[in-house]
Write an enzyme that holds these catalytic residues in place. Structure first.
Site, mmCIF file in Angstrom:
data_model
loop_
_atom_site.group_PDB
_atom_site.id
_atom_site.type_symbol
_atom_site.label_atom_id
_atom_site.label_comp_id
_atom_site.label_asym_id
_atom_site.label_seq_id
_atom_site.Cartn_x
_atom_site.Cartn_y
_atom_site.Cartn_z
ATOM 1 C CB ALA A 54 -0.947 0.014 1.266
ATOM 2 C CD GLN A 201 1.650 -10.985 -2.615
ATOM 3 O OE1 GLN A 201 1.235 -12.210 -2.507
ATOM 4 N NE2 GLN A 201 1.015 -10.200 -3.437
ATOM 5 C CG ASP A 242 -3.365 -3.465 1.216
ATOM 6 O OD1 ASP A 242 -3.308 -4.750 1.725
ATOM 7 O OD2 ASP A 242 -2.733 -3.342 0.150
ATOM 8 C CG ASN A 252 -2.772 -7.207 5.323
ATOM 9 O OD1 ASN A 252 -2.196 -6.445 4.427
ATOM 10 N ND2 ASN A 252 -2.270 -8.213 5.738
HETATM 11 O O1 MRU Z 1 -1.237 -7.408 -3.313
HETATM 12 P P1 MRU Z 1 -0.028 -6.544 -2.532
HETATM 13 O O2 MRU Z 1 1.361 -7.309 -2.622
HETATM 14 O O3 MRU Z 1 0.242 -5.219 -3.141
HETATM 15 O O4 MRU Z 1 -0.448 -6.626 -1.146
HETATM 16 C C1 MRU Z 1 -0.059 -6.020 -0.053
HETATM 17 C C2 MRU Z 1 -0.390 -6.575 1.371
HETATM 18 O O5 MRU Z 1 -1.403 -6.831 1.539
HETATM 19 C C3 MRU Z 1 0.228 -5.761 2.360
HETATM 20 O O6 MRU Z 1 0.272 -6.540 3.667
HETATM 21 C C4 MRU Z 1 -0.191 -4.137 2.508
HETATM 22 O O7 MRU Z 1 0.074 -3.470 1.336
HETATM 23 C C5 MRU Z 1 0.693 -3.617 3.642
HETATM 24 S S1 MRU Z 1 2.025 -2.864 3.032
HETATM 25 C C6 MRU Z 1 3.134 -2.221 4.137
#
Ligand code: MRU
Length: 361
Positions: A54, A201, A242, A252
């Site tokens: 995010a 991830q 997010d 999230n």
């Molecule tokens: O789909 P992504 O990789 O963008 O998702 C990321 C997440 O869900 C993270 O946990 C969230 O963005 C927090 S980032 C500090």
């Protein structure tokens, strides 16, 4: 934070008026940077998840507006740029937050002054993100320290989901920043890393950055967390967000909600780390209101990775012809969240708690 022992950020402007990013779609197997030359490159980097997380999505969008202002600083061109960037990914509110802030800076200026102002503002936002994440790290390390004090001489076991580390921000991260600061403070730590299907991830990015930082960690399949919690192997769940509603509901990565349910059932603290830019004050019912990104079924049925012969490839893991669904995020209701860690300190996941820290918002 470190890659190969070298301090690195996820995004930076170049002297030639472009932007460079670490291409996260190649990690952990290849460390490559990509140059964003214009608005189209910035929009593609976000939607193709070369950058993700995010806070980093927000900062990339800000630089996207700077690239757009270099191409055409007129009102219609900047409005179109904002719309194009807004459409890249729907769930992380940092994107809309960053674009609104850029518009508020640029709109009152004559077009000839907008390019320089846009680059300056994006640079400020990137550095503010670093400072906010470092502050989250300090406040979160205090929390880890309290848990460590209850089991002297023992390792604190932390479970995290997805990647909310420095790769998801400009530097430091949100959920992993407290771990990095706790490491600086000399605490003994071990991190359970949810692999985080379908894009992995956790297995790819969180494990990579913890390894680069020398933090003890173990990758687990997404469904292992509940079992580990039942057997006293998790002291703390720590995740990013997010979008956090003004009432403390948390969107999230998909699967976060199930971890929160398991944590509640086992009496394990479940904390969410997020900067103020992730709070959506216009929403108070996360399940009903937060838009959830639906991504390609191909991410569920196929996997990219390193093959045993050293090349990279895509393999199909599903029965050919079966349908697949891919909601990318879920919402954890505030009642399951032990508390929030922000750059201004810790608070309860409630409207009163958040307002206590962000009275002006
Ligand atoms: O789909 P992504 O990789 O963008 O998702 C990321 C997440 O869900 C993270 O946990 C969230 O963005 C927090 S980032 C500090």
């Amino acid at each position: 934070m470190l890659i190969g022992g070298q301090p690195t950020r996820t995004i930076w402007p170049t002297a030639e008026g472009a932007v460079e990013i670490l291409d996260q779609s190649r990690l952990p197997h290849e460390v490559v940077t990509v140059r964003l030359e214009g608005l189209a490159d910035a929009a593609a980097a976000i939607s193709e998840m070369k950058v993700r997380g995010a806070p980093l999505i927000g900062v990339t969008a800000a630089y996207g507006m700077a690239l757009a202002a270099s191409e055409d600083p007129s009102d219609p061109a900047l409005a179109a740029a904002r719309a194009r960037l807004t459409a890249t990914r729907p769930t992380a509110v940092n994107l809309a937050w960053a674009l609104r802030r850029m518009s508020e800076v640029l709109a009152p200026l004559p077009p000839a002054h907008r390019e320089a102002a846009a680059w300056a503002e994006a640079f400020i936002m990137a550095n503010e993100d670093v400072a906010a994440c470092r502050a989250i790290g300090e406040h979160g390390a205090d929390l880890i320290g309290e848990i460590a004090a209850r089991k002297p001489g023992e390792t604190v076991n932390i479970l995290t989901h997805c990647n909310a580390g420095w790769l998801a921000t400009v530097d430091w991260g949100t959920a992993l920043a407290p771990i990095y600061v706790a490491q600086e403070r000399g605490m003994a730590l071990h991190v359970w890393v949810d692999e985080t299907r379908p894009r992995n991830q956790g297995a790819a990015l969180t494990a990579f950055e913890l390894g680069q930082q020398g933090i003890d960690h173990t990758i687990i399949v997404d469904n292992a967390g509940g079992h580990l919690m039942q057997h006293d192997q998790v002291d703390l769940c720590l995740v990013g967000a997010d979008r956090v509603t003004g009432a403390g509901d948390v969107a999230n990565k998909i699967g976060t909600y199930l971890k929160a349910l398991a944590a509640k059932d086992n009496g394990i603290p479940f904390w969410v780390a997020a900067p103020g830019s992730t709070i959506d004050w216009a929403m108070d019912d996360g399940v009903a209101q937060i838009p959830i990104e639906e991504r390609s079924a191909h991410e569920v049925t196929h996997l990219w990775g390193a093959l045993e012969d050293g090349t990279f490839g895509v393999v199909q893991v599903s029965a050919p012809g079966s349908a697949a669904a891919n909601p990318a995020f879920d919402v954890t209701p505030a009642r399951l969240v032990s508390g929030l860690i922000t750059e201004r300190g810790r608070c309860s996941a409630t409207a009163a708690g958040l307002r206590g820290l962000f009275a002006e918002a």
